[in-house]
Design a protein around this motif. Structure first.
Motif, PDB file in Angstrom:
ATOM      1  N   PRO A  12       0.843  -1.203   0.000  1.00 33.72           N
ATOM      2  CA  PRO A  12       0.000   0.000   0.000  1.00 33.72           C
ATOM      3  C   PRO A  12       0.875   1.249   0.000  1.00 33.72           C
ATOM      4  CG  PRO A  12      -0.089  -1.114   2.131  1.00 33.72           C
ATOM      5  CD  PRO A  12       0.647  -2.030   1.208  1.00 33.72           C
ATOM      6  N   PRO A  13       0.291   2.399  -0.380  1.00 34.98           N
ATOM      7  CA  PRO A  13       1.077   3.619  -0.655  1.00 34.98           C
ATOM      8  C   PRO A  13       2.104   4.025   0.403  1.00 34.98           C
ATOM      9  CG  PRO A  13      -1.203   3.941  -1.274  1.00 34.98           C
ATOM     10  CD  PRO A  13      -1.142   2.617  -0.595  1.00 34.98           C
ATOM     11  N   LYS A  14       1.687   4.109   1.659  1.00 33.78           N
ATOM     12  CA  LYS A  14       2.619   4.579   2.701  1.00 33.78           C
ATOM     13  C   LYS A  14       3.733   3.573   2.947  1.00 33.78           C
ATOM     14  CE  LYS A  14      -0.889   7.419   4.973  1.00 33.78           C
ATOM     15  NZ  LYS A  14      -1.761   7.582   6.163  1.00 33.78           N
ATOM     16  N   ASP A  15       3.388   2.290   2.916  1.00 28.97           N
ATOM     17  CA  ASP A  15       4.394   1.252   3.114  1.00 28.97           C
ATOM     18  C   ASP A  15       5.400   1.252   1.954  1.00 28.97           C
ATOM     19  OD1 ASP A  15       2.890   0.658   5.308  1.00 28.97           O
ATOM     20  OD2 ASP A  15       2.184  -1.283   4.593  1.00 28.97           O
ATOM     21  N   ASN A  16       4.885   1.453   0.756  1.00 25.12           N
ATOM     22  CA  ASN A  16       5.771   1.488  -0.405  1.00 25.12           C
ATOM     23  C   ASN A  16       6.718   2.683  -0.328  1.00 25.12           C
ATOM     24  OD1 ASN A  16       6.252   0.106  -3.084  1.00 25.12           O
ATOM     25  ND2 ASN A  16       5.980   2.217  -3.773  1.00 25.12           N
ATOM     26  N   HIS A  17       6.184   3.814   0.106  1.00 26.33           N
ATOM     27  CA  HIS A  17       7.018   5.011   0.265  1.00 26.33           C
ATOM     28  C   HIS A  17       8.116   4.769   1.300  1.00 26.33           C
ATOM     29  CE1 HIS A  17       8.197   9.210   0.481  1.00 26.33           C
ATOM     30  NE2 HIS A  17       7.993   9.185   1.787  1.00 26.33           N
ATOM     31  N   ASN A  18       7.768   4.133   2.415  1.00 21.79           N
ATOM     32  CA  ASN A  18       8.756   3.863   3.454  1.00 21.79           C
ATOM     33  C   ASN A  18       9.837   2.906   2.966  1.00 21.79           C
ATOM     34  OD1 ASN A  18       7.523   5.536   5.336  1.00 21.79           O
ATOM     35  ND2 ASN A  18       6.238   3.901   6.174  1.00 21.79           N
ATOM     36  N   LYS A  19       9.437   1.955   2.130  1.00 25.85           N
ATOM     37  CA  LYS A  19      10.434   1.028   1.582  1.00 25.85           C
ATOM     38  C   LYS A  19      11.384   1.772   0.648  1.00 25.85           C
ATOM     39  CE  LYS A  19      11.067  -3.606  -0.205  1.00 25.85           C
ATOM     40  NZ  LYS A  19      10.452  -4.927  -0.462  1.00 25.85           N
ATOM     41  N   ARG A  20      10.854   2.719  -0.100  1.00 24.22           N
ATOM     42  CA  ARG A  20      11.706   3.540  -0.957  1.00 24.22           C
ATOM     43  C   ARG A  20      12.691   4.353  -0.128  1.00 24.22           C
ATOM     44  NH1 ARG A  20       7.362   6.276  -5.216  1.00 24.22           N
ATOM     45  NH2 ARG A  20       7.279   4.527  -6.718  1.00 24.22           N
ATOM     46  N   LEU A  21      12.217   4.858   1.004  1.00 23.42           N
ATOM     47  CA  LEU A  21      13.099   5.651   1.873  1.00 23.42           C
ATOM     48  C   LEU A  21      14.272   4.814   2.376  1.00 23.42           C
ATOM     49  CD1 LEU A  21      10.498   7.658   4.008  1.00 23.42           C
ATOM     50  CD2 LEU A  21      12.115   8.613   2.353  1.00 23.42           C
ATOM     51  N   LYS A  22      14.013   3.550   2.649  1.00 26.03           N
ATOM     52  CA  LYS A  22      15.067   2.660   3.132  1.00 26.03           C
ATOM     53  C   LYS A  22      16.014   2.257   2.006  1.00 26.03           C
ATOM     54  CE  LYS A  22      12.362   0.656   6.914  1.00 26.03           C
ATOM     55  NZ  LYS A  22      11.725  -0.585   7.438  1.00 26.03           N
ATOM     56  N   ASP A  23      15.466   2.126   0.798  1.00 29.87           N
ATOM     57  CA  ASP A  23      16.276   1.675  -0.339  1.00 29.87           C
ATOM     58  C   ASP A  23      15.680   2.219  -1.628  1.00 29.87           C
ATOM     59  OD1 ASP A  23      17.844   0.419  -2.200  1.00 29.87           O
ATOM     60  OD2 ASP A  23      17.151  -1.614  -1.739  1.00 29.87           O
ATOM     61  N   ILE A  24      16.283   3.270  -2.151  1.00 28.60           N
ATOM     62  CA  ILE A  24      15.720   3.948  -3.325  1.00 28.60           C
ATOM     63  C   ILE A  24      15.793   3.071  -4.581  1.00 28.60           C
ATOM     64  CG2 ILE A  24      17.817   5.123  -4.150  1.00 28.60           C
ATOM     65  CD1 ILE A  24      15.964   7.647  -4.494  1.00 28.60           C
ATOM     66  N   THR A  25      16.630   2.021  -4.555  1.00 28.09           N
ATOM     67  CA  THR A  25      16.697   1.117  -5.705  1.00 28.09           C
ATOM     68  C   THR A  25      15.430   0.263  -5.810  1.00 28.09           C
ATOM     69  OG1 THR A  25      17.835  -0.649  -4.479  1.00 28.09           O
ATOM     70  CG2 THR A  25      19.212   1.014  -5.558  1.00 28.09           C
ATOM     71  N   HIS A  26      14.559   0.352  -4.797  1.00 25.73           N
ATOM     72  CA  HIS A  26      13.266  -0.343  -4.843  1.00 25.73           C
ATOM     73  C   HIS A  26      12.371   0.246  -5.927  1.00 25.73           C
ATOM     74  CE1 HIS A  26       9.602  -2.286  -3.486  1.00 25.73           C
ATOM     75  NE2 HIS A  26       9.039  -1.137  -3.202  1.00 25.73           N
TER      76      HIS A  26
END
Length: 211
Positions: free
Chosen positions: A74-88
């Motif tokens: 979901p949107p917020k979780d996906n954003h947080n994963k990007r914050l941890k690893d932008i290669t996501h």
């Protein structure tokens, strides 16, 4: 996606008319139309306009598949994963396999299928039942939509994330930050590759070029 408000823009009618002209008699054979482009370029609004126009002018029922419903997270979780690893960032964030299955369910004239549905504000993904057989046209939109097959017409909107900044600010759905601009720059280099596979290019002034 629940929480996303779409507006019908009559100025898109000329794009739709050119697209349907390119399809020719294909409009009568359950076509799938793909729309790709960068964030804020108008993909969702154009898909919405296709639905309104075709249902009004042709009395055909249109199924719209929005890529935003097909993210693995979901949107917020996906954003947080990007914050941890932008290669996501990239097509791997999206469940393109399920999106293709739903497209094939339409093409296969199936009586039932399940599709994901995102609730933006609740940050959840649920599943809903659809009846692909009840529809006459399928419109698929998203940053990576032209990676899907079978598509009878591939449309690419060439406006870039730099040119859509004002529209994205007005939409107010995405956080305007340096990090998000980095994300959009990464997407820019991935998304633009679909240009070469498109059959109809939508320019910034809403004129079109058929290829």
């Amino acid at each position: 996606m629940i929480g996303d408000t779409l507006t019908y823009f009559k100025s898109y009618d000329q794009i739709i008319e050119h697209a349907l002209s390119a399809l020719g008699e294909g409009i009568n054979h359950r076509p799938c139309i793909g729309i790709a482009g960068e964030s804020g370029c108008g993909k969702s609004s154009l898909a919405h306009a296709f639905k309104i126009y075709i249902e009004r002018e042709y009395s055909k029922k249109v199924l719209v598949l929005h890529q935003d419903d097909y993210f693995h997270l979901p949107p917020k979780d996906n954003h947080n994963k990007r914050l941890k690893d932008i290669t996501h960032v990239g097509p791997q964030e999206v469940d393109l396999s399920t999106m293709k299955q739903n497209l094939l369910a339409f093409k296969g004239d199936l009586s039932s299928a399940k599709k994901p549905l995102v609730d933006y504000h609740k940050n959840t993904i649920t599943t809903v039942d659809i009846a692909p057989r009840d529809y006459d046209v399928c419109v698929v939109e998203g940053t990576y939509a032209l990676h899907l097959d079978p598509l009878d017409l591939k449309i690419f909107m060439e406006k870039t994330y730099l040119e859509t900044k004002v529209l994205r600010e007005k939409r107010g759905r995405d956080e305007m930050s340096n990090f998000n601009e980095q994300v959009l720059n990464i997407e820019h280099h991935i998304v633009k590759k679909q240009y070469d596979n498109a059959q109809l290019i939508v320019h910034n002034d809403l004129t079109t070029t058929k290829r």
